[in-house]
Design an enzyme around this catalytic site. Structure first.
Site, short mmCIF file in Angstrom:
data_model
loop_
_atom_site.label_atom_id
_atom_site.label_comp_id
_atom_site.label_asym_id
_atom_site.label_seq_id
_atom_site.Cartn_x
_atom_site.Cartn_y
_atom_site.Cartn_z
N THR A 186 11.01 -3.37 32.31
CA THR A 186 10.96 -4.10 31.03
C THR A 186 11.87 -5.30 31.15
OG1 THR A 186 12.85 -2.92 30.17
CG2 THR A 186 10.71 -1.93 29.76
N GLU A 334 5.80 -0.22 28.58
CA GLU A 334 5.89 1.24 28.50
C GLU A 334 4.54 1.89 28.21
OE1 GLU A 334 7.93 -0.95 27.25
OE2 GLU A 334 9.99 -0.25 27.09
N LYS A 443 16.78 -6.75 6.30
CA LYS A 443 16.89 -5.70 5.29
C LYS A 443 17.61 -6.27 4.07
CE LYS A 443 16.42 -2.04 8.57
NZ LYS A 443 16.88 -0.83 9.23
N TRP A 448 12.42 -4.37 3.25
CA TRP A 448 12.32 -5.08 4.52
C TRP A 448 11.55 -6.39 4.34
CZ3 TRP A 448 10.95 -1.04 8.91
CH2 TRP A 448 12.01 -0.10 9.00
P1 ADP Z 1 4.00 -7.51 27.07
O1 ADP Z 1 4.75 -8.80 26.79
O2 ADP Z 1 3.13 -7.54 28.24
O3 ADP Z 1 3.27 -7.01 25.86
P2 ADP Z 1 6.55 -6.31 27.04
O4 ADP Z 1 6.83 -4.88 27.27
O5 ADP Z 1 7.34 -7.34 27.74
O6 ADP Z 1 5.06 -6.42 27.42
O7 ADP Z 1 6.63 -6.63 25.51
C1 ADP Z 1 6.09 -5.76 24.56
C2 ADP Z 1 6.32 -6.30 23.21
O8 ADP Z 1 5.66 -7.54 23.03
C3 ADP Z 1 5.76 -5.43 22.12
O9 ADP Z 1 6.59 -4.35 21.81
C4 ADP Z 1 5.62 -6.41 20.98
O10 ADP Z 1 6.84 -6.62 20.33
C5 ADP Z 1 5.23 -7.67 21.69
N1 ADP Z 1 3.78 -7.84 21.63
C6 ADP Z 1 2.87 -7.51 22.57
N2 ADP Z 1 1.62 -7.83 22.16
C7 ADP Z 1 1.75 -8.36 20.92
C8 ADP Z 1 0.83 -8.88 19.95
N3 ADP Z 1 -0.48 -8.92 20.17
N4 ADP Z 1 1.34 -9.32 18.78
C9 ADP Z 1 2.66 -9.28 18.53
N5 ADP Z 1 3.56 -8.82 19.39
C10 ADP Z 1 3.13 -8.36 20.58
#
Ligand code: ADP
Length: 546
Positions: A186, A334, A443, A448
């Site tokens: 990550t 993940e 918050k 929220w």
């Molecule tokens: P990736 O960037 O490939 O999705 P990461 O694990 O680096 O993988 O990041 C995951 C995070 O990116 C998610 O938990 C979310 O916050 C954000 N994310 C992924 N896809 C989206 C989406 N379509 N819209 C908004 N946020 C997203």
């Protein structure tokens, strides 16, 4: 119980390339290379060369379970390693070159990588890092002899020499499908990056899902452009799913600028393209600056957008100027990464474009294999009414149950759900919409406020280039939103004009307490807004009336 009388066989990654080499052997893998030219080969070739890779690894003394790392763009050699490394029972560790050098050093040591395969682009980086990578026994440059540079990497091997001299006779070993196949860290916005270890089984199941019609619908009919990098959650699983269905894969190599992407889409008759919003913005700039007519030049039908939210205007432009449907998807490292996909239901058939775009900005419905719930701070389930927002929790056979070496400790709740760190709503039709990251949500007086909704509303103003919202301590309300704006160059915009623009677009009590203007905003290595840094920068900020 009576057991079924069906045959059993482990779901191994090698079975994907075996299948492709038999039944899709002429389907192409097209790669733009670091060396320059566009390279063409087939699944048949990848299969043969992956076996040569497996023999090369045996020659190097790589054993089952050993980590073999890559630092490479999307291309056919990387694909050979995907199959050669995992297929032979070793673990492919795809390193994200956009991480800071200290993070790359950290994860290579943490993963105990034994060998590192890398592209020409990264020679200077590896010259610096090689002495710091304590467990790496050898470095392999993914090129041929004529491109091998003079450099300071001791015992550097040449990929084409190493692999080229091997036999293409190799019997893929058969082992437990739960064996580790690949490793991806990550990005570590808080603390050190953590390792997510995929298995053969999770990768194959995820591929079935990616190919199904209401997920990404990848098929043999497609020419799929993988803009999403192979070091980013296995390019959203596409190198595996591609082999499963025999899709033609188009790999951009290091060239992700608008012109290169546009030309690749046009020349390779791309029907499906996958990437994060940032690359599509670069594509749009190229289209606008050169007054191109994508509808006439291209045959792209679907564009998969994930990694961060697909803006409404982006969905609209793809639809009206490219004739392409945006498939908005959400997931994370993940989760291998697919979790939800925004496809349509029969009831949306007669929607106007406007109505449909309102739906398409949602991240979509849970796909089979991913169970999902939203909860409050105490872990109670919240209703799926499209209004209540809470912690988004997931479980399923391609969701992680723990990080490599137990980092982060126990990460599942009592029901086995993993906390995504996202905050979301789920509507009665099951469409999930991300409203924030849990740590960014504001918050205010026990309620929220979504920082993302406010940012989206603010960037709707024509003078705004970028906007970020953070929560700042407030005597009465605990926290109130502060809007931080970067104006477009040469544009005027005052605090009052900005607030006046937002009035009516968001709930009254969501209106930012104050607006400040800055020249730029901090971003992470992967281009996401760095809210933590922003909060640090504005630590001493106080609201006017406070
Ligand atoms: P990736 O960037 O490939 O999705 P990461 O694990 O680096 O993988 O990041 C995951 C995070 O990116 C998610 O938990 C979310 O916050 C954000 N994310 C992924 N896809 C989206 C989406 N379509 N819209 C908004 N946020 C997203």
């Amino acid at each position: 119980m009576t057991m079924g009388l069906m045959q059993d066989g482990p779901l191994l990654i090698s079975t994907l390339i075996e299948h492709a080499s038999r039944f899709h052997k002429d389907a192409e893998i097209v790669s733009r290379t670091c060396e320059g030219p566009v390279h063409r080969c087939t699944y048949g070739d990848i299969s043969r060369r992956a076996k040569q890779v497996a023999n090369a690894l045996a020659e190097l003394g790589v054993r089952p379970g050993d980590r073999v790392a890559t630092l490479a763009w999307n291309g056919y050699r990387h694909m050979e390693l995907y199959y050669g490394v995992s297929g032979s029972g070793a673990v492919l560790h795809t390193i994200n070159p956009r991480l800071f050098p200290e993070q790359i050093e950290y994860i290579a040591n943490h993963a105990e990588d034994q060998f590192l395969f890398f592209d020409l682009t990264f020679v200077p980086l590896i010259e610096k890092l090689a002495p710091l990578m304590k467990t790496v026994k050898g470095f392999v440059l993914m090129t041929d002899r004529s491109h091998m540079p003079e450099c300071a990497i001791p015992g550097l091997l040449c990929y084409e020499e190493l692999v080229g001299r091997q036999s293409s006779e190799y019997e893929w070993p058969v082992f437990d499908e739960n064996t580790a196949s690949s490793l991806c860290y990550t990005s570590g916005t808080t603390g050190n990056p953590k390792g997510v270890l995929y298995s053969h089984r999770s990768s194959v199941l995820h591929s079935f899902s990616a190919c199904s019609a209401d997920v990404l619908g990848l098929g043999a009919k497609d020419s799929a452009l993988l803009i999403v990098p192979m070091f980013h959650v296995n390019a959203w699983g596409m190198p595996y799913a591609g082999a499963m269905c025999g899709a033609r894969l188009v790999m951009p190599g290091p060239a992700l600028d608008g012109k290169s992407v546009y030309e690749l889409m046009r020349d390779e008759k791309v029907t499906l393209a996958l990437g994060v919003p940032t690359v599509w913005l670069m594509l749009f700039q190229h289209v606008d600056a050169n007054r191109l007519v994508p509808r006439d030049d291209l045959c792209v039908e679907r564009v998969v957008i994930g990694g961060s939210a697909a803006p409404r205007a982006m969905c609209e432009k793809f639809e009206t100027q490219f004739g392409a449907f945006v498939v908005h998807a959400w997931g994370m490292t993940e989760m291998s990464p697919l979790g939800t996909v925004c496809n349509l239901l029969p009831k949306h058939k007669d929607y106007s474009l406007d109505q449909r775009l309102n739906l398409q900005v949602k991240q979509g419905r849970a796909i089979y294999g991913v169970d999902m719930k939203i909860t409050d701070d105490e872990g109670n389930r919240l209703p799926h009414d499209g209004k209540a927002f809470g912690h988004l929790m997931v479980r399923g056979p391609w969701v992680t149950k723990g990080y490599l070496k137990g980092e982060g400790g126990e990460i599942l709740d009592a029901e086995g759900f993993f906390d995504t760190g996202d905050v979301a709503t789920i509507d009665p039709d099951g469409y999930m919409q991300i409203t924030d990251r849990a740590k960014d949500v504001i918050k205010s007086g026990g309620e929220w406020i979504s920082s993302i909704d406010l940012e989206n509303a603010a960037v709707g103003h024509p003078a705004v280039a970028e906007a970020a919202v953070i929560g700042v301590a407030h005597a009465k309300w605990q926290e109130r939103p502060l809007l931080i704006v970067v104006r477009k160059s040469g544009q005027e915009l005052t605090r009052e004009e900005m607030l006046g623009f937002l009035d009516g677009k968001v709930a009254r009590w969501w209106l930012p307490e104050d607006v400040v203007f800055v020249d730029d905003l901090p971003h992470t290595a992967t281009g996401k807004l760095q809210k933590m840094k922003l909060r640090e920068l504005f630590r001493d900020y106080r609201f006017p009336e406070n």
